[in-house]
Design an enzyme around this catalytic site. Sequence first.
Site, PDB file in Angstrom:
ATOM      1  N   ASP A 285      -7.676 -21.309  29.698  1.00 29.60           N
ATOM      2  CA  ASP A 285      -6.849 -20.124  29.940  1.00 29.60           C
ATOM      3  C   ASP A 285      -5.887 -20.397  31.098  1.00 29.60           C
ATOM      4  O   ASP A 285      -6.164 -21.225  31.966  1.00 29.60           O
ATOM      5  CB  ASP A 285      -7.756 -18.934  30.275  1.00 29.60           C
ATOM      6  CG  ASP A 285      -7.027 -17.607  30.244  1.00 29.60           C
ATOM      7  OD1 ASP A 285      -5.903 -17.552  29.700  1.00 29.60           O
ATOM      8  OD2 ASP A 285      -7.579 -16.620  30.757  1.00 29.60           O
ATOM      9  N   GLU A 286      -4.750 -19.689  31.125  1.00 30.10           N
ATOM     10  CA  GLU A 286      -3.763 -19.775  32.214  1.00 30.10           C
ATOM     11  C   GLU A 286      -3.373 -21.229  32.521  1.00 30.10           C
ATOM     12  O   GLU A 286      -3.364 -21.662  33.671  1.00 30.10           O
ATOM     13  CB  GLU A 286      -4.314 -19.107  33.484  1.00 30.10           C
ATOM     14  CG  GLU A 286      -4.748 -17.669  33.309  1.00 30.10           C
ATOM     15  CD  GLU A 286      -3.586 -16.691  33.160  1.00 30.10           C
ATOM     16  OE1 GLU A 286      -2.441 -17.139  33.017  1.00 30.10           O
ATOM     17  OE2 GLU A 286      -3.844 -15.474  33.172  1.00 30.10           O
TER      18      GLU A 286
ATOM     19  N   GLN B  64       5.203 -17.288  33.635  1.00 34.49           N
ATOM     20  CA  GLN B  64       4.347 -16.620  34.616  1.00 34.49           C
ATOM     21  C   GLN B  64       3.691 -17.618  35.567  1.00 34.49           C
ATOM     22  O   GLN B  64       2.655 -17.327  36.171  1.00 34.49           O
ATOM     23  CB  GLN B  64       3.271 -15.797  33.897  1.00 34.49           C
ATOM     24  CG  GLN B  64       3.837 -14.642  33.081  1.00 34.49           C
ATOM     25  CD  GLN B  64       2.753 -13.739  32.521  1.00 34.49           C
ATOM     26  OE1 GLN B  64       2.107 -12.979  33.230  1.00 34.49           O
ATOM     27  NE2 GLN B  64       2.550 -13.826  31.204  1.00 34.49           N
TER      28      GLN B  64
ATOM     29  N   LYS C 129      -3.048 -12.653  24.685  1.00 34.36           N
ATOM     30  CA  LYS C 129      -3.595 -14.000  24.840  1.00 34.36           C
ATOM     31  C   LYS C 129      -5.115 -14.010  24.968  1.00 34.36           C
ATOM     32  O   LYS C 129      -5.781 -14.908  24.438  1.00 34.36           O
ATOM     33  CB  LYS C 129      -2.966 -14.703  26.038  1.00 34.36           C
ATOM     34  CG  LYS C 129      -3.438 -14.239  27.395  1.00 34.36           C
ATOM     35  CD  LYS C 129      -2.851 -15.076  28.507  1.00 34.36           C
ATOM     36  CE  LYS C 129      -3.389 -14.644  29.868  1.00 34.36           C
ATOM     37  NZ  LYS C 129      -4.849 -14.845  29.988  1.00 34.36           N
ATOM     38  N   THR C 130      -5.689 -13.016  25.650  1.00 36.98           N
ATOM     39  CA  THR C 130      -7.144 -12.981  25.808  1.00 36.98           C
ATOM     40  C   THR C 130      -7.826 -12.765  24.463  1.00 36.98           C
ATOM     41  O   THR C 130      -8.853 -13.370  24.162  1.00 36.98           O
ATOM     42  CB  THR C 130      -7.550 -11.876  26.797  1.00 36.98           C
ATOM     43  OG1 THR C 130      -6.867 -12.073  28.042  1.00 36.98           O
ATOM     44  CG2 THR C 130      -9.043 -11.881  27.038  1.00 36.98           C
TER      45      THR C 130
ATOM     46  N   ARG D 199       4.490  -5.770  34.183  1.00 37.15           N
ATOM     47  CA  ARG D 199       3.225  -5.079  34.478  1.00 37.15           C
ATOM     48  C   ARG D 199       3.249  -3.648  33.949  1.00 37.15           C
ATOM     49  O   ARG D 199       2.207  -3.017  33.802  1.00 37.15           O
ATOM     50  CB  ARG D 199       2.976  -5.018  35.990  1.00 37.15           C
ATOM     51  CG  ARG D 199       2.772  -6.336  36.722  1.00 37.15           C
ATOM     52  CD  ARG D 199       1.796  -7.250  36.050  1.00 37.15           C
ATOM     53  NE  ARG D 199       2.475  -8.159  35.124  1.00 37.15           N
ATOM     54  CZ  ARG D 199       1.882  -8.833  34.146  1.00 37.15           C
ATOM     55  NH1 ARG D 199       0.599  -8.662  33.919  1.00 37.15           N
ATOM     56  NH2 ARG D 199       2.570  -9.651  33.362  1.00 37.15           N
TER      57      ARG D 199
END
Length: 722
Positions: free
Chosen positions: A239-240, A270, A58-59, A606
């Site tokens: 973002d997020e 998330q 995503k980044t 993770r």
Amino acid sequence: MNKNLFFDANLENSPCVNLESFSSEEFFKNVTALNDAQKSAIQAKGRVLVSAGAGTGKTKVLTLRYAYLVQSCKIPLTHIMAVTFTNRAAQEMKGRLEQLMSIQTKSLWIGTFHSLALRLLKSAPERIGRKPGFSVLDTKDQGRIMGKLLKAIKAKRQYTCQTVLHQISQWKCQTWLPHQVPPAHDEINLTLYHHYQQELELTNSVDFDDLLLLSYHMLKADEALLSKWQRYFKHILVDEYQDINSLQYGWIKLLAAQSEGLFCVGDEDQSIYGWRGASIENILRFQEDFPGAQIIPLEENYRSSPAILSAASTLIGNNHLRHGKILRTQRRDGEKIQVQGLWDSKEEAAYVIKKIVASHQKGRPYASMAILMRTSAQSREFEERFLVEHIPYQVVGSINFYERQEIRDMLGYLRWIHNPSDGLAFERVMNTPRRGIGPGALGKIYSKAKAKECSLEEAGRILCEEEKLSSALGILLHQVQKWRRHEGPLEQLAARVFQESGYEAYLLNQGNEGISRQENVKEFLKALENFQNLEDFLDHVSLLLELRARSSQDSVSILTLHAAKGLEFEETFLVGWEEQLFPHARCLSERDLEEERRLAYVALTRAKERVNITFAWNRRTLQGQMPSSPSRFIQELPAGEIDLRLSLEKASASSMKHFPSAPKGVSVSSSQEAIRPGVRLFHQVFGWGIVESYHGNVVQLVFKQYGTKSVMDSFLFFTEQK
């Protein structure tokens, strides 16, 4: 395309951004490496929600979207706003853009919600009743203000600084100014909210929540100003998006109303911050809020093994509040997830450290491994074991450097130098170190400031001239004027303050502790070398959401599941997967349970190579050693992707006598239709129990020794087979 792009002179007074060295070749090389879904996302038009699963890049997509707007759509850099949640994420995005486009990003609109809101407020402070150079208060300064207000109204003990400020913060996150709070709420809290905001205005200050709240209401109240900024920001990137609260949602929706494009990246799976105001509904109703918007899922994971992704996707599939996507990878390697039950938390710690040592001996660095836990209180057993075994570790999320007393005192001096109206900073340093300026003198200063409607500093000066109030105060006021006239590097100013204020001598008189604190101040002085002026530095400190200590030593990380979001490790140890602990006892309602499951999903994703899940049959609490049951989330993992071990390790053989003998029986999960109230079932820890009820996969039984327990059906057995 015009290569020299300037900020609108009416809106920004910043240096130009030169695009002469923009590397089109580098940009297109990055775009070519994207998968089809990622390419579709960065080239999409209008309003877009990129539903980006864990580890799906995503980044990279967010960064290349920014570059795409500049390179292919010819959008001026200064007319793009990119909003992140943390300073770390903002710095990562800036770094990637600087490398990709060979530009300086300092003046661009890339930052956290609060840092960008602060820039908006600074463009017109008079519209929120503030003067230029207003201060941004931290939590301790807020507490000092609230403490005075509580004392003034003689509030009952139930009203504490922490509880009242928490309530005020919740109201602010709902976009409510004092006069907008519904009348049904607590009158004392509401009265304190009114007085609190008045005190902030009087001291030319704002708190952290005010940055968004006041900028939001400033824009709503001034249609011309709002329209100006709406036209200015042609594209907004967020973002997020799954973590935004009502205030952040309203702020974005206001600014994006006239934009050419709104590009939001997030993952409803998330969304784990409901406890601090985040609302998953914001991401779920994106197409309702922005008609015609498209949702583009990113499902190809570049981080984890197939077993990990299968387990994570199967687990999160039990949630209802989601758009729905299944993570996949082109990898074919990887191990099954190891699930191990231990007798108690002590044995759990011993088992985990033993596995860590084994992995390290095979060549895996300590820094590539992490222990993730639901609550920070679980760390003690692991820390003690690490110390005994001489294994380096770090507890991620420890006390912030800037929260240390000596650093806060130095910040108080610098804030007062910068903002003469900052009454809290004045109060903090007026008698630090002790100068003999007592409560009586401070009371006179308060009274004079109220009578003259002026700052505490100005009141102090008046009293020193009229009443010769305090020679020590007069000296300090003279010193601060000299410090304000200082010319030269910022660190030299701070060093002068440290010495001339007497604070350095004060620390040196405190023995070994004072020496340690003095070293902290010296480290603080080094931090100032990176800033050109005091205002930039104070803004930087005020806007830090989290500073995580980065140990240069190869060390294992210990952190909570919430702190682990956004991080990745080669191998993880997910500890304490037990009912009442994870999911937590306070989170068993349907809505909260879904957030706990999202937390489990975050935990699983993770890891790149290996996941180890542990649970204890017994766990020590304030009431002593209590029996526990494996988490329902273990039951929800796909059987084909896990290696489940319920027996004890040999190291715990001495505890085997505590286990009832397990019958050679039939697992309940294979004969669910036979479960009904009154049926007798066997559990490896609790022994025989009588069924009270059965819902989903959870059986409630009464055990003779342990009372009523809720147990997953896969850990229960019928009577012995004949």
